[in-house]
Scaffold this motif. Structure first.
Motif, PDB file in Angstrom:
ATOM      1  N   TRP A   1      21.768  59.301  22.295  1.00  0.00           N
ATOM      2  CA  TRP A   1      21.120  59.819  23.415  1.00  0.00           C
ATOM      3  C   TRP A   1      20.801  61.157  23.345  1.00  0.00           C
ATOM      4  N   HIS A   2      21.770  62.304  23.247  1.00  0.00           N
ATOM      5  CA  HIS A   2      21.593  63.612  23.092  1.00  0.00           C
ATOM      6  C   HIS A   2      20.691  63.884  22.079  1.00  0.00           C
ATOM      7  N   ALA A   3      20.774  63.525  20.751  1.00  0.00           N
ATOM      8  CA  ALA A   3      19.978  63.812  19.758  1.00  0.00           C
ATOM      9  C   ALA A   3      18.574  63.260  19.822  1.00  0.00           C
ATOM     10  N   LEU A   4      18.306  62.227  20.287  1.00  0.00           N
ATOM     11  CA  LEU A   4      16.944  61.755  20.502  1.00  0.00           C
ATOM     12  C   LEU A   4      16.195  62.635  21.901  1.00  0.00           C
ATOM     13  N   THR A   5      16.922  62.750  23.083  1.00  0.00           N
ATOM     14  CA  THR A   5      16.434  63.180  24.234  1.00  0.00           C
ATOM     15  C   THR A   5      16.340  64.864  24.033  1.00  0.00           C
ATOM     16  N   THR A   6      16.727  65.373  23.200  1.00  0.00           N
ATOM     17  CA  THR A   6      16.796  66.934  22.935  1.00  0.00           C
ATOM     18  C   THR A   6      15.907  67.172  21.735  1.00  0.00           C
ATOM     19  N   SER A   7      15.071  66.104  20.940  1.00  0.00           N
ATOM     20  CA  SER A   7      14.358  66.184  19.910  1.00  0.00           C
ATOM     21  C   SER A   7      13.161  66.905  20.331  1.00  0.00           C
ATOM     22  N   ALA A   8      12.501  67.478  19.436  1.00  0.00           N
ATOM     23  CA  ALA A   8      11.159  68.250  19.528  1.00  0.00           C
ATOM     24  C   ALA A   8      10.131  67.010  19.533  1.00  0.00           C
ATOM     25  N   HIS A   9      10.442  66.001  19.158  1.00  0.00           N
ATOM     26  CA  HIS A   9       9.431  64.745  18.804  1.00  0.00           C
ATOM     27  C   HIS A   9       9.281  64.114  20.276  1.00  0.00           C
ATOM     28  N   PRO A  10       8.146  63.840  20.952  1.00  0.00           N
ATOM     29  CA  PRO A  10       8.234  63.003  21.996  1.00  0.00           C
ATOM     30  C   PRO A  10       8.450  61.469  21.798  1.00  0.00           C
ATOM     31  N   LEU A  11       8.184  61.051  20.575  1.00  0.00           N
ATOM     32  CA  LEU A  11       8.661  59.635  20.430  1.00  0.00           C
ATOM     33  C   LEU A  11      10.110  59.533  20.254  1.00  0.00           C
ATOM     34  N   HIS A  12      10.862  60.442  19.929  1.00  0.00           N
ATOM     35  CA  HIS A  12      12.317  60.597  19.739  1.00  0.00           C
ATOM     36  C   HIS A  12      12.566  60.504  21.296  1.00  0.00           C
ATOM     37  N   ARG A  13      12.198  61.425  22.177  1.00  0.00           N
ATOM     38  CA  ARG A  13      12.646  61.715  23.262  1.00  0.00           C
ATOM     39  C   ARG A  13      12.493  60.414  24.151  1.00  0.00           C
ATOM     40  N   TYR A  14      11.255  59.731  24.012  1.00  0.00           N
ATOM     41  CA  TYR A  14      11.028  58.632  24.548  1.00  0.00           C
ATOM     42  C   TYR A  14      12.024  57.310  24.370  1.00  0.00           C
ATOM     43  N   ALA A  15      12.218  57.187  23.199  1.00  0.00           N
ATOM     44  CA  ALA A  15      13.144  56.152  22.563  1.00  0.00           C
ATOM     45  C   ALA A  15      14.450  56.596  23.213  1.00  0.00           C
ATOM     46  N   GLY A  16      14.907  57.601  23.181  1.00  0.00           N
ATOM     47  CA  GLY A  16      16.478  57.868  23.973  1.00  0.00           C
ATOM     48  C   GLY A  16      16.254  57.761  25.295  1.00  0.00           C
ATOM     49  N   TRP A  17      15.499  58.044  25.852  1.00  0.00           N
ATOM     50  CA  TRP A  17      15.366  57.770  27.544  1.00  0.00           C
ATOM     51  C   TRP A  17      15.253  56.396  27.417  1.00  0.00           C
ATOM     52  N   LEU A  18      14.365  55.537  27.043  1.00  0.00           N
ATOM     53  CA  LEU A  18      14.314  54.114  27.232  1.00  0.00           C
ATOM     54  C   LEU A  18      15.775  53.375  26.719  1.00  0.00           C
ATOM     55  N   GLY A  19      16.307  53.779  25.635  1.00  0.00           N
ATOM     56  CA  GLY A  19      17.561  53.344  25.330  1.00  0.00           C
ATOM     57  C   GLY A  19      18.596  53.297  26.587  1.00  0.00           C
ATOM     58  N   MET A  20      18.618  54.492  27.179  1.00  0.00           N
ATOM     59  CA  MET A  20      19.619  54.647  28.370  1.00  0.00           C
ATOM     60  C   MET A  20      19.267  53.632  29.459  1.00  0.00           C
ATOM     61  N   LEU A  21      17.935  53.339  29.665  1.00  0.00           N
ATOM     62  CA  LEU A  21      17.732  52.276  30.610  1.00  0.00           C
ATOM     63  C   LEU A  21      18.268  50.804  30.401  1.00  0.00           C
ATOM     64  N   HIS A  22      18.843  50.660  29.080  1.00  0.00           N
ATOM     65  CA  HIS A  22      19.432  49.392  29.015  1.00  0.00           C
ATOM     66  C   HIS A  22      20.790  49.220  29.510  1.00  0.00           C
ATOM     67  N   HIS A  23      21.303  50.601  29.783  1.00  0.00           N
ATOM     68  CA  HIS A  23      22.746  50.501  30.423  1.00  0.00           C
ATOM     69  C   HIS A  23      22.614  50.902  32.056  1.00  0.00           C
ATOM     70  N   LEU A  24      21.477  50.841  32.561  1.00  0.00           N
ATOM     71  CA  LEU A  24      21.256  51.083  33.955  1.00  0.00           C
ATOM     72  C   LEU A  24      20.357  50.062  34.721  1.00  0.00           C
ATOM     73  N   ALA A  25      20.669  49.842  36.031  1.00  0.00           N
ATOM     74  CA  ALA A  25      20.139  49.074  36.741  1.00  0.00           C
ATOM     75  C   ALA A  25      18.671  49.409  36.859  1.00  0.00           C
ATOM     76  N   PRO A  26      17.594  48.405  36.635  1.00  0.00           N
ATOM     77  CA  PRO A  26      16.159  48.858  36.245  1.00  0.00           C
ATOM     78  C   PRO A  26      15.767  49.627  37.516  1.00  0.00           C
ATOM     79  N   PRO A  27      15.370  50.944  37.490  1.00  0.00           N
ATOM     80  CA  PRO A  27      14.790  51.610  38.707  1.00  0.00           C
ATOM     81  C   PRO A  27      13.448  51.081  39.034  1.00  0.00           C
ATOM     82  N   GLU A  28      13.234  51.259  40.282  1.00  0.00           N
ATOM     83  CA  GLU A  28      11.950  50.962  41.019  1.00  0.00           C
ATOM     84  C   GLU A  28      10.998  51.820  40.428  1.00  0.00           C
ATOM     85  N   GLY A  29       9.673  51.382  40.410  1.00  0.00           N
ATOM     86  CA  GLY A  29       8.691  52.153  39.877  1.00  0.00           C
ATOM     87  C   GLY A  29       8.572  52.360  38.316  1.00  0.00           C
TER      88      GLY A  29
END
Length: 233
Positions: free
Chosen positions: A140-168
């Protein structure tokens, strides 16, 4: 491999090495809010694995290991498919390290966001991080601190698998989450996957991880604690 890899489980836990305190509800809520805002900001029409060229995933994980104080170690630039594609997925195992070649293998049928998240997770294992939650934190740290937006998106999306789906949650982001989960389910043969999880659960508990396979879920707490510490700092 099994004998010597076991010593990694006896290392000082990553949370202790990084000084991470157990997160409270406010820290988890802040992590969910960050995941929501980041995925919404980064998800653009047409975003896909073809949105590269991407930095080599091994380089991103190696950078993360060094930034987290775990040492510098060269890692493979890419991951390989298993010798028989689909065989791992039947058992619910989407990625694995080959003990004989020390190479990371990943199921090719994964959704592109999962391929990045789980690929970084396996490379973190190759970097000497044994615990499942700890390897996921490095990924998660490797992806969300990457210079590439696609890596950052994948890292944050991956974290959503472990969280209750937020509203919005944006429709595109929700569609990516559902597509990733559907790809995982489509590969599994439920009876064999359940048996595989039981065996791996016993292995992890035998190596000193009391939570067993539930250790995967601790990554949200570790990430929330990391964000809280960074904010306080």
């Amino acid at each position: 491999f099994l004998c010597f890899w076991g010593y990694h489980y006896r290392a000082t836990p990553l949370a202790a090495r990084l000084g991470l305190e157990p997160p409270g509800p406010a820290a988890i809520a802040a992590l969910a809010s960050a995941a929501l805002s980041q995925t919404t900001a980064l998800r653009e029409p047409g975003l896909s694995r073809a949105s590269g060229p991407l930095p080599p995933l091994g380089r991103e994980v190696a950078r993360s290991l060094e930034e987290l104080g775990l040492g510098a170690l060269p890692l493979p630039g890419r991951l390989k498919p298993p010798p028989i594609p689909g065989l791992l997925g039947i058992a619910g195992t989407l990625g694995i390290i080959c003990p004989f070649t020390l190479e990371a293998h990943l199921e090719p049928a994964l959704h592109w966001t999962d391929a990045l998240v789980l690929g970084a997770h396996e490379l973190a294992h190759l970097g000497g991080v044994a615990g499942e939650a700890e390897a996921s934190l490095v990924a998660w740290h490797a992806l969300t601190t990457s210079a590439h937006p696609l890596h950052r998106y994948a890292g944050w999306l991956g974290m959503l698998h472990h969280l209750a789906p937020p509203e919005g949650l944006a429709p595109e982001t929700r569609a990516d989450l559902e597509a990733a989960r559907a790809a995982r389910r489509s590969m599994e043969w439920a009876p064999f996957a359940a048996f595989s999880r039981q065996v791996y659960d016993l292995y992890l508990k035998g190596q000193g991880l009391p939570a067993g396979v539930a250790d995967y879920g601790r990554v949200a707490g570790l990430a929330a604690a990391w964000l809280a510490r960074r904010k306080d700092g």
